[in-house]
Design an enzyme around this catalytic site. Structure first.
Site, mmCIF file in Angstrom:
data_model
loop_
_atom_site.group_PDB
_atom_site.id
_atom_site.type_symbol
_atom_site.label_atom_id
_atom_site.label_comp_id
_atom_site.label_asym_id
_atom_site.label_seq_id
_atom_site.Cartn_x
_atom_site.Cartn_y
_atom_site.Cartn_z
ATOM 1 N N ASN A 141 42.605 30.236 36.314
ATOM 2 C CA ASN A 141 42.349 28.814 36.064
ATOM 3 C C ASN A 141 40.951 28.584 35.491
ATOM 4 O OD1 ASN A 141 40.716 29.305 38.242
ATOM 5 N ND2 ASN A 141 41.686 27.858 39.634
ATOM 6 N N GLU A 158 35.733 26.775 41.346
ATOM 7 C CA GLU A 158 37.028 26.282 40.890
ATOM 8 C C GLU A 158 36.860 25.124 39.901
ATOM 9 O OE1 GLU A 158 39.482 28.084 41.434
ATOM 10 O OE2 GLU A 158 40.150 28.229 43.508
ATOM 11 N N HIS A 217 38.107 29.971 36.693
ATOM 12 C CA HIS A 217 36.971 30.035 37.627
ATOM 13 C C HIS A 217 36.124 31.273 37.384
ATOM 14 C CE1 HIS A 217 39.608 32.133 40.928
ATOM 15 N NE2 HIS A 217 38.777 33.032 40.452
ATOM 16 N N ASP A 228 30.512 36.403 45.573
ATOM 17 C CA ASP A 228 31.270 35.558 46.504
ATOM 18 C C ASP A 228 31.887 36.357 47.648
ATOM 19 O OD1 ASP A 228 33.115 36.891 44.922
ATOM 20 O OD2 ASP A 228 33.892 35.107 43.945
HETATM 21 C C1 GLP Z 1 38.794 36.293 42.218
HETATM 22 C C2 GLP Z 1 37.266 36.367 42.385
HETATM 23 C C3 GLP Z 1 36.577 36.323 41.067
HETATM 24 C C4 GLP Z 1 37.382 37.146 40.104
HETATM 25 C C5 GLP Z 1 38.666 36.454 39.774
HETATM 26 C C6 GLP Z 1 39.641 37.276 38.967
HETATM 27 O O1 GLP Z 1 39.444 35.433 43.054
HETATM 28 N N1 GLP Z 1 36.656 35.429 43.257
HETATM 29 O O2 GLP Z 1 35.246 36.753 41.198
HETATM 30 O O3 GLP Z 1 36.667 37.343 38.921
HETATM 31 O O4 GLP Z 1 39.236 35.906 40.930
HETATM 32 O O5 GLP Z 1 40.257 38.243 39.740
HETATM 33 P P1 GLP Z 1 41.004 39.492 39.129
HETATM 34 O O6 GLP Z 1 39.960 40.323 38.491
HETATM 35 O O7 GLP Z 1 41.624 40.199 40.304
HETATM 36 O O8 GLP Z 1 41.988 38.984 38.164
#
Ligand code: GLP
Length: 240
Positions: free
Chosen positions: A132, A139, A134, A67
């Site tokens: 959440n 989402e 995702h 992404d």
């Molecule tokens: C982000 C990314 C995801 C990621 C998730 C968790 O916003 N788009 O790909 O896995 O949220 O993030 P983190 O590893 O910083 O907790």
């Protein structure tokens, strides 16, 4: 799903590294699906150290990232493009032309990314987990049939990510381009890492909850080869 619980973040990262290294060593031209966020940083550090110390090569590896934010320049310090170059690609011998990240804000940009992936089979898809539930930026509420698409980020996600934007939610982009759940599910193998208490509810919903779009990661219950690596805090709400 194979669930592995480690004591802490460092051990979880090392375990994830072992899984990743096995794929890269067994198939030097493997296709890796990669993720951003804080979670994979420990894994990426291990990959770079191993490349430097043991010569594990990424010369013939191809990568596709999950992404990217919409409306943020690729050279912005918090773009996922910058993140990947800084935290992984600059430390490996992977040729720039083998690296792919989605970019753009239109359906054509999404279709172009799907098209670019058409000629490849992802061997291992790395995932973090949103608080959440995702995966990528899919989402809650996203259909499991979606391919690469543009999403509006939920407030919880923008709040969680505000730490990268001077703790100011207003600076966090409102939209992103992401591989869809259908895109993610095509990978041969999925490696999901989740650590910290902030992920405990999402971990429980993903593993023990119903398969439902309210927890996008629960779609993985249908995938034939998923390894979930947790630390104790992220696993703390599991009952089984
Ligand atoms: C982000 C990314 C995801 C990621 C998730 C968790 O916003 N788009 O790909 O896995 O949220 O993030 P983190 O590893 O910083 O907790």
């Amino acid at each position: 799903m194979k669930v592995i619980v480690k004591d802490n973040y460092e051990e979880a990262s090392l375990e994830a590294f072992k899984v990743m290294k096995e794929v890269v060593v067994n198939k030097p031209n493997a296709v890796l699906g990669l993720a951003t966020g804080s979670t994979p940083l420990g894994l990426y550090k291990n990959m770079i150290e191993d490349h430097k110390e043991n010569g594990t090569s990424y010369k013939n590896i191809t990568t596709f990232n999950l992404d990217e934010y919409v409306g943020i320049d690729r050279n912005h310090p918090e773009s996922y493009y910058t993140f990947m170059n800084k935290n992984l690609f600059s430390g490996l011998d992977i040729p720039a032309e083998n690296v792919h990240l989605p970019y753009g804000d239109k359906k054509e940009d999404c279709d172009a990314y799907e098209k670019a992936m058409e000629n490849y089979q992802v061997d291992i898809q790395l995932l973090g987990l949103g608080g959440n539930g995702h995966i990528g930026f899919n989402e809650p509420g996203t259909s499991f049939d979606e391919t690469t698409h543009i999403v509006e980020l939920q407030e919880r996600t923008r709040k969680d990510n505000a730490r990268f934007f001077e703790n100011d939610i207003n600076q966090v982009p409102t939209h992103a381009i992401t591989m869809g759940i259908a895109t993610i599910m095509k990978a041969n193998k999925v490696l999901l890492i989740a650590t910290g208490e902030n992920k405990a509810d999402a971990v429980k919903a993903m593993i023990e909850g119903p398969k439902d779009t309210s927890c996008p990661a629960s779609a993985l219950q249908d995938h034939k080869d998923v390894i979930v690596i947790l630390d104790k805090a992220a696993a703390s709400k599991l009952t089984k």
